[in-house]
Design a protein around this motif. Structure first.
Motif, PDB file in Angstrom:
ATOM      1  N   ALA A  12       0.824  -1.210   0.000  1.00 28.05           N
ATOM      2  CA  ALA A  12       0.000   0.000   0.000  1.00 28.05           C
ATOM      3  C   ALA A  12       0.858   1.259   0.000  1.00 28.05           C
ATOM      4  CB  ALA A  12      -0.936  -0.006   1.210  1.00 28.05           C
ATOM      5  N   ASN A  13       1.944   1.249   0.766  1.00 22.59           N
ATOM      6  CA  ASN A  13       2.818   2.418   0.830  1.00 22.59           C
ATOM      7  C   ASN A  13       3.450   2.714  -0.532  1.00 22.59           C
ATOM      8  OD1 ASN A  13       4.292   4.522   2.338  1.00 22.59           O
ATOM      9  ND2 ASN A  13       6.093   3.261   1.854  1.00 22.59           N
ATOM     10  N   SER A  14       3.856   1.668  -1.241  1.00 23.14           N
ATOM     11  CA  SER A  14       4.459   1.842  -2.564  1.00 23.14           C
ATOM     12  C   SER A  14       3.445   2.361  -3.568  1.00 23.14           C
ATOM     13  CB  SER A  14       5.054   0.519  -3.049  1.00 23.14           C
ATOM     14  OG  SER A  14       6.132   0.110  -2.234  1.00 23.14           O
ATOM     15  N   ARG A  15       2.210   1.878  -3.477  1.00 24.16           N
ATOM     16  CA  ARG A  15       1.150   2.377  -4.367  1.00 24.16           C
ATOM     17  C   ARG A  15       0.913   3.863  -4.120  1.00 24.16           C
ATOM     18  NH1 ARG A  15      -1.554  -2.321  -2.727  1.00 24.16           N
ATOM     19  NH2 ARG A  15      -3.103  -1.118  -1.551  1.00 24.16           N
ATOM     20  N   GLU A  16       0.907   4.251  -2.854  1.00 24.37           N
ATOM     21  CA  GLU A  16       0.669   5.653  -2.508  1.00 24.37           C
ATOM     22  C   GLU A  16       1.791   6.545  -3.034  1.00 24.37           C
ATOM     23  OE1 GLU A  16      -0.184   8.508   1.396  1.00 24.37           O
ATOM     24  OE2 GLU A  16       0.325   6.393   1.658  1.00 24.37           O
ATOM     25  N   ILE A  17       3.034   6.114  -2.872  1.00 20.45           N
ATOM     26  CA  ILE A  17       4.171   6.899  -3.356  1.00 20.45           C
ATOM     27  C   ILE A  17       4.095   7.075  -4.871  1.00 20.45           C
ATOM     28  CG2 ILE A  17       6.673   6.858  -3.714  1.00 20.45           C
ATOM     29  CD1 ILE A  17       6.881   5.521  -0.946  1.00 20.45           C
ATOM     30  N   LEU A  18       3.861   5.972  -5.588  1.00 24.65           N
ATOM     31  CA  LEU A  18       3.799   6.041  -7.043  1.00 24.65           C
ATOM     32  C   LEU A  18       2.627   6.911  -7.494  1.00 24.65           C
ATOM     33  CD1 LEU A  18       4.775   5.255  -9.822  1.00 24.65           C
ATOM     34  CD2 LEU A  18       3.594   3.056  -9.582  1.00 24.65           C
ATOM     35  N   ARG A  19       1.478   6.733  -6.852  1.00 26.53           N
ATOM     36  CA  ARG A  19       0.306   7.546  -7.182  1.00 26.53           C
ATOM     37  C   ARG A  19       0.602   9.033  -7.010  1.00 26.53           C
ATOM     38  NH1 ARG A  19      -2.824   7.050  -2.727  1.00 26.53           N
ATOM     39  NH2 ARG A  19      -3.055   4.830  -3.196  1.00 26.53           N
ATOM     40  N   ASN A  20       1.230   9.386  -5.901  1.00 33.69           N
ATOM     41  CA  ASN A  20       1.538  10.793  -5.632  1.00 33.69           C
ATOM     42  C   ASN A  20       2.572  11.341  -6.621  1.00 33.69           C
ATOM     43  OD1 ASN A  20      -0.238  10.860  -3.487  1.00 33.69           O
ATOM     44  ND2 ASN A  20       1.325  10.404  -1.948  1.00 33.69           N
ATOM     45  N   TYR A  21       3.580  10.549  -6.933  1.00 34.29           N
ATOM     46  CA  TYR A  21       4.596  10.980  -7.898  1.00 34.29           C
ATOM     47  C   TYR A  21       3.982  11.215  -9.273  1.00 34.29           C
ATOM     48  CZ  TYR A  21       8.659  10.021  -4.873  1.00 34.29           C
ATOM     49  OH  TYR A  21       9.604  10.044  -3.884  1.00 34.29           O
ATOM     50  N   LEU A  22       3.118  10.306  -9.681  1.00 36.17           N
ATOM     51  CA  LEU A  22       2.478  10.448 -10.988  1.00 36.17           C
ATOM     52  C   LEU A  22       1.617  11.707 -11.037  1.00 36.17           C
ATOM     53  CD1 LEU A  22       1.418   6.741 -11.675  1.00 36.17           C
ATOM     54  CD2 LEU A  22       3.165   8.039 -12.902  1.00 36.17           C
ATOM     55  N   SER A  23       0.887  11.961  -9.974  1.00 35.91           N
ATOM     56  CA  SER A  23       0.022  13.130  -9.914  1.00 35.91           C
ATOM     57  C   SER A  23       0.817  14.424  -9.905  1.00 35.91           C
ATOM     58  CB  SER A  23      -0.847  13.054  -8.655  1.00 35.91           C
ATOM     59  OG  SER A  23      -1.622  14.233  -8.510  1.00 35.91           O
ATOM     60  N   LYS A  24       1.945  14.431  -9.194  1.00 34.76           N
ATOM     61  CA  LYS A  24       2.709  15.669  -9.003  1.00 34.76           C
ATOM     62  C   LYS A  24       3.679  15.958 -10.131  1.00 34.76           C
ATOM     63  CE  LYS A  24       5.400  18.103  -5.468  1.00 34.76           C
ATOM     64  NZ  LYS A  24       5.951  18.035  -4.091  1.00 34.76           N
ATOM     65  N   TYR A  25       4.297  14.915 -10.693  1.00 37.08           N
ATOM     66  CA  TYR A  25       5.418  15.134 -11.610  1.00 37.08           C
ATOM     67  C   TYR A  25       5.163  14.717 -13.060  1.00 37.08           C
ATOM     68  CZ  TYR A  25       7.954  15.646  -7.214  1.00 37.08           C
ATOM     69  OH  TYR A  25       8.369  16.051  -5.977  1.00 37.08           O
ATOM     70  N   CYS A  26       4.120  13.951 -13.300  1.00 32.82           N
ATOM     71  CA  CYS A  26       3.918  13.403 -14.656  1.00 32.82           C
ATOM     72  C   CYS A  26       2.611  13.913 -15.253  1.00 32.82           C
ATOM     73  CB  CYS A  26       3.914  11.880 -14.621  1.00 32.82           C
ATOM     74  SG  CYS A  26       5.456  11.162 -14.013  1.00 32.82           S
ATOM     75  N   ASN A  27       2.716  14.629 -16.347  1.00 32.96           N
ATOM     76  CA  ASN A  27       1.530  15.127 -17.033  1.00 32.96           C
ATOM     77  C   ASN A  27       0.915  14.030 -17.894  1.00 32.96           C
ATOM     78  OD1 ASN A  27       1.865  17.783 -16.039  1.00 32.96           O
ATOM     79  ND2 ASN A  27       3.353  18.223 -17.656  1.00 32.96           N
ATOM     80  N   GLY A  28      -0.396  14.096 -18.046  1.00 32.14           N
ATOM     81  CA  GLY A  28      -1.059  13.201 -18.990  1.00 32.14           C
ATOM     82  C   GLY A  28      -1.316  11.808 -18.471  1.00 32.14           C
TER      83      GLY A  28
END
Length: 243
Positions: A12-28
């Motif tokens: 769950a922690n890894s999913r949260e980190i990846l989700r947040n990174y995608l939202s903050k740093y990756c467009n589209g």
């Protein structure tokens, strides 16, 4: 474009980190869902038909490769996210678009997303369209060794070459010629012209390609109506020949 995306990760922690990174740093990125195991991942993928799946390798009751085996006709690109670098070769053999190590490096994550986006944009633009190759160098001749000498052939007359063990079948519009040379020989001999290796068995004249059909690797349709499979590992190479 927006990439329809799914995360398959048991922690769950890894999913949260990846989700947040995608939202903050990756467009589209359009995140459609998350799964914590193979069964959930398979259901999500079959339901949503994503463009991109972030996939952890080690999960309960199997691993990432078990999931991919259950989806032989997949059309999505895969980015592996794992703490174990020993899976890099397996990921390559599974035609992963990218391989990210934990903890995730943000710059590498951005590169992975942009790489997949580039592939998908070109794939979407070319699918079902009449294609015109960027390169047009087809004027030239090639000699085909034969038992009683050799035959001279115009390069532009070749539609594709097909491997047949240590022989190669050269397909012209209305006939084929069997030559006692490997496909690699012709790949090298035709390297200066508009020919692309699209599969372990096929070398195709890109000027004869008129359509691309989406798939794990997809397929191409030639001007004579012949359809040839494209291996997933060769898809990016093929697409690079077109606008």
């Amino acid at each position: 474009m927006e990439l329809k995306t799914i995360i398959v990760e048991d922690e769950a922690n890894s999913r949260e980190i990846l989700r947040n990174y995608l939202s903050k740093y990756c467009n589209g990125i359009q995140l459609l869902g998350e799964a914590s195991n193979i069964e959930e991942g398979q259901k999500l993928i079959q339901q949503h038909k994503p463009d991109l799946v972030f996939l952890d390798v080690e999960m309960p009751f199997g691993n990432a490769f078990d999931l991919l085996d259950k989806l032989p006709d997949r059309t999505f690109e895969t980015v592996f996210v794992t703490a174990y670098n020993q899976y890099a070769m397996d990921a390559l053999n599974s035609h992963a678009a990218y391989y990210l190590m934990k903890p995730i490096n943000i710059d590498e994550l951005i590169k992975a997303v942009e790489y997949v986006k580039e592939i998908k944009e070109k794939e979407n633009a070319l699918e079902g369209q009449v294609l015109e190759a960027k390169t047009s160098k087809t004027e030239g001749k090639i000699t085909l060794p034969q038992q009683d000498g050799f035959q001279v052939l115009d390069v532009n007359d070749i539609f594709f070459c097909k491997a047949d063990d240590n022989y190669t079948e050269i397909y012209l519009e209305h006939k084929k010629i069997l030559v006692s040379k490997t496909l690699k020989y012709f790949e090298d001999a035709l390297a200066a012209y508009a020919f692309a290796r699209i599969h372990k068995s096929y070398l195709v004249h890109v000027g004869k390609v008129i359509k691309y059909k989406r798939g794990k690797g997809g397929s191409v349709v030639l001007t004579n109506g012949k359809e040839l499979s494209v291996s997933a590992s060769k898809k990016a190479t093929l697409l690079s020949y077109f606008q």
